[in-house]
Design an enzyme around this catalytic site. Structure first.
Site, mmCIF file in Angstrom:
data_model
loop_
_atom_site.group_PDB
_atom_site.id
_atom_site.type_symbol
_atom_site.label_atom_id
_atom_site.label_comp_id
_atom_site.label_asym_id
_atom_site.label_seq_id
_atom_site.Cartn_x
_atom_site.Cartn_y
_atom_site.Cartn_z
ATOM 1 N N ARG A 242 0.852 -1.182 0.000
ATOM 2 C CA ARG A 242 0.000 0.000 0.000
ATOM 3 C C ARG A 242 0.894 1.241 0.000
ATOM 4 O O ARG A 242 2.074 1.174 0.358
ATOM 5 C CB ARG A 242 -0.905 0.028 1.230
ATOM 6 C CG ARG A 242 -1.813 -1.190 1.351
ATOM 7 C CD ARG A 242 -2.599 -1.144 2.659
ATOM 8 N NE ARG A 242 -3.496 -2.283 2.777
ATOM 9 C CZ ARG A 242 -3.178 -3.447 3.333
ATOM 10 N NH1 ARG A 242 -1.948 -3.624 3.826
ATOM 11 N NH2 ARG A 242 -4.056 -4.429 3.410
ATOM 12 N N LYS A 275 -1.704 -2.629 7.310
ATOM 13 C CA LYS A 275 -3.085 -2.370 7.699
ATOM 14 C C LYS A 275 -3.589 -3.531 8.536
ATOM 15 O O LYS A 275 -3.559 -4.675 8.111
ATOM 16 C CB LYS A 275 -3.960 -2.189 6.460
ATOM 17 C CG LYS A 275 -5.424 -1.898 6.761
ATOM 18 C CD LYS A 275 -6.198 -1.739 5.471
ATOM 19 C CE LYS A 275 -7.676 -1.482 5.742
ATOM 20 N NZ LYS A 275 -8.444 -1.359 4.471
ATOM 21 N N HIS A 351 -2.577 2.273 -5.715
ATOM 22 C CA HIS A 351 -3.100 1.014 -5.196
ATOM 23 C C HIS A 351 -3.356 0.003 -6.308
ATOM 24 O O HIS A 351 -3.417 -1.206 -6.057
ATOM 25 C CB HIS A 351 -4.394 1.264 -4.413
ATOM 26 C CG HIS A 351 -4.664 0.249 -3.349
ATOM 27 N ND1 HIS A 351 -4.039 0.260 -2.126
ATOM 28 C CD2 HIS A 351 -5.488 -0.828 -3.327
ATOM 29 C CE1 HIS A 351 -4.468 -0.747 -1.389
ATOM 30 N NE2 HIS A 351 -5.350 -1.437 -2.100
ATOM 31 N N ARG A 354 -0.733 -2.603 -6.401
ATOM 32 C CA ARG A 354 -0.912 -3.673 -5.405
ATOM 33 C C ARG A 354 -1.898 -4.706 -5.938
ATOM 34 O O ARG A 354 -1.670 -5.914 -5.811
ATOM 35 C CB ARG A 354 -1.401 -3.066 -4.086
ATOM 36 C CG ARG A 354 -1.773 -4.077 -3.017
ATOM 37 C CD ARG A 354 -2.051 -3.350 -1.695
ATOM 38 N NE ARG A 354 -2.834 -4.154 -0.779
ATOM 39 C CZ ARG A 354 -2.337 -5.063 0.058
ATOM 40 N NH1 ARG A 354 -1.040 -5.319 0.065
ATOM 41 N NH2 ARG A 354 -3.115 -5.728 0.876
ATOM 42 N N HIS A 377 -3.896 -10.263 4.132
ATOM 43 C CA HIS A 377 -5.341 -10.295 4.328
ATOM 44 C C HIS A 377 -5.718 -11.356 5.355
ATOM 45 O O HIS A 377 -5.209 -12.468 5.314
ATOM 46 C CB HIS A 377 -6.058 -10.611 3.013
ATOM 47 C CG HIS A 377 -5.987 -9.504 2.012
ATOM 48 N ND1 HIS A 377 -6.012 -9.715 0.654
ATOM 49 C CD2 HIS A 377 -5.875 -8.161 2.172
ATOM 50 C CE1 HIS A 377 -5.927 -8.563 0.017
ATOM 51 N NE2 HIS A 377 -5.836 -7.614 0.921
ATOM 52 N N TYR A 386 -9.121 -8.466 -4.863
ATOM 53 C CA TYR A 386 -7.932 -7.908 -5.492
ATOM 54 C C TYR A 386 -7.582 -8.624 -6.791
ATOM 55 O O TYR A 386 -7.014 -8.052 -7.692
ATOM 56 C CB TYR A 386 -6.743 -8.024 -4.526
ATOM 57 C CG TYR A 386 -6.687 -6.944 -3.485
ATOM 58 C CD1 TYR A 386 -5.629 -6.048 -3.438
ATOM 59 C CD2 TYR A 386 -7.693 -6.808 -2.533
ATOM 60 C CE1 TYR A 386 -5.566 -5.054 -2.482
ATOM 61 C CE2 TYR A 386 -7.640 -5.817 -1.570
ATOM 62 C CZ TYR A 386 -6.573 -4.948 -1.553
ATOM 63 O OH TYR A 386 -6.520 -3.973 -0.612
#
Length: 416
Positions: A242, A275, A351, A354, A377, A386
């Site tokens: 990210r 994250k 993004h 990614r 994740h 994604y």
């Protein structure tokens, strides 16, 4: 203590004694998201009683002016404490979950023990048609309501027993698989985050590289900054990062991987500020190096450029033209410049690199679980958002599957 008991009596709450005030201290205040009084408990933790257990909020023998509102308020407060004190979620995350539960109560004008799946469906339709919420946002709302219901129906917290005694009914789960949005494998993210095709990624990198060469040949200023930008974009794509993760990278975040000695000092990346799950804060993760091109670009930058721009006493990889820390917002702005110069979609953000990382790994046959771990994740279904494999890849996979089936099919002999 007598004055405190008189304050409670003025609110219509009777039956309190000093002995009943030992487990918890009862005070009144207006909940910020509702007009009815919410009883705020300052719990003196008792051994064996979990955060959010109903007895900490509804002492026996207590009468309320409006019992339904008071019990629902106690449920909300208990759920908040269970999230913050039990699961160690951030208070902001707990408050957001509570706000969604209160919003459903206000929409239905019913309390949880009277909620039905049909009421939940109507609320979802309202959020879609009136609020215009995105599918991913709806899943957050659904997750909050599902978690609230799970909390109330759990024997661990005894709210069902409280409702049976007071209202002759009990809370139920109203969010089911058949009436909630599922994570799906088709790409459903924002258009600005859609994965780039391989030729688009290559075109972006080639363009920034040529900008560096052009500035050097013409002796223009800014060549080092463009070189930095080229390396950043390759690192985002090379490790699936990210923008804020790459902005906080330090040289010391990279390590050798004994199982991949060909990458030298860059075999593993330890992301320090990844994250986290909803409400859990930043989370660290390890990303195994897979792209030799990204390693070569980063190594060249660290060896040749970084020593000339390094902030004194800092191991941060990226700095601005003025020698300050590079922010994620600035990375987004620099990406937009190069994106527009090669006429990519104007909605694209960094993004998308990614997303491209995850998608291209899927196309190369990497296991979905491995991609999930690389991306950081918690749920594999999130990785599915994604990954959006191209039509050519799908056709190739189909052709390979058909050929494999044909090879495995037994050949019929003569007369059979």
């Amino acid at each position: 203590m007598q004055e405190y008991k008189r304050d409670l009596s003025r609110e219509g709450i009777t039956g309190w004694s000093c002995s009943r005030l030992i487990p918890c201290l009862l005070t009144l205040y207006l909940h910020p998201m509702h007009d009815y009084p919410l009883r705020r408990m300052v719990v003196m933790v008792k051994q064996g009683v979990p955060y959010g257990e109903s007895s900490l909020y509804l002492a026996p023998g207590v009468a309320f002016i409006n019992e339904e509102e008071a019990v629902f308020a106690a449920m909300v407060e208990g759920w908040t404490d269970a999230q913050v004190g039990g699961r160690l979620n951030k208070r902001q995350s707990a408050d957001s979950n509570v706000a969604r539960a209160v919003a459903l109560q206000e929409f239905t004008n019913e309390f949880q023990w009277n909620w039905t799946a049909g009421m939940f469906d109507e609320w979802m339709m309202h959020l879609i048609s009136e609020r215009k919420l995105m599918r991913s946002t709806l899943r957050v709302y659904q997750a909050s309501i599902r978690a609230f219901c799970n909390y109330l129906i759990s024997d661990h917290y005894t709210w069902a027993q409280q409702c049976e005694q007071r209202f002759g009914t009990h809370p139920t789960q109203i969010v089911h698989e058949w009436n909630s949005a599922r994570h799906i494998l088709d790409y459903e993210g924002r258009p600005g985050r859609r994965p780039l095709a391989r030729d688009e990624v290559q075109r972006l990198f080639d363009h920034i590289d040529s900008s560096v060469d052009s500035r050097l040949d013409q002796h223009k200023k800014g060549a080092l900054q463009v070189y930095r930008d080229a390396t950043i974009m390759k690192v985002i794509y090379g490790w699936g990062l990210r923008a804020d993760e790459v902005a906080n990278l330090e040289v010391t975040d990279f390590y050798r991987n004994p199982h991949a000695p060909e990458f030298g000092d860059y075999g593993i990346l330890q992301v320090q500020f990844g994250k986290g799950s909803h409400g859990s804060g930043k989370k660290r993760r390890s990303v195994l190096t897979l792209r030799a091109g990204a390693v070569a670009a980063l190594k060249a930058y660290v060896d040749e450029v970084w020593p000339t721009v390094r902030m004194s006493g800092s191991n941060l990889l990226w700095v601005t033209e003025r020698g300050n820390r590079l922010q994620a917002k600035e990375i987004t702005e620099r990406f937009a410049v190069y994106r527009d110069e090669i006429r990519l979609d104007s909605v694209l953000s960094p993004h998308c690199l990614r997303h491209s990382y995850a998608t291209h790994l899927a196309e190369e046959g990497f296991d979905p679980r491995f991609i999930q771990e690389q991306m950081g994740h918690q749920w594999g279904t999130t990785t599915g958002i994604y990954t959006h494999v191209t039509g050519n890849f799908m056709n190739t996979m189909m052709r390979q599957a058909l050929e494999k089936n044909q090879q495995a099919r037994p050949t019929k002999g003569p007369g059979k």
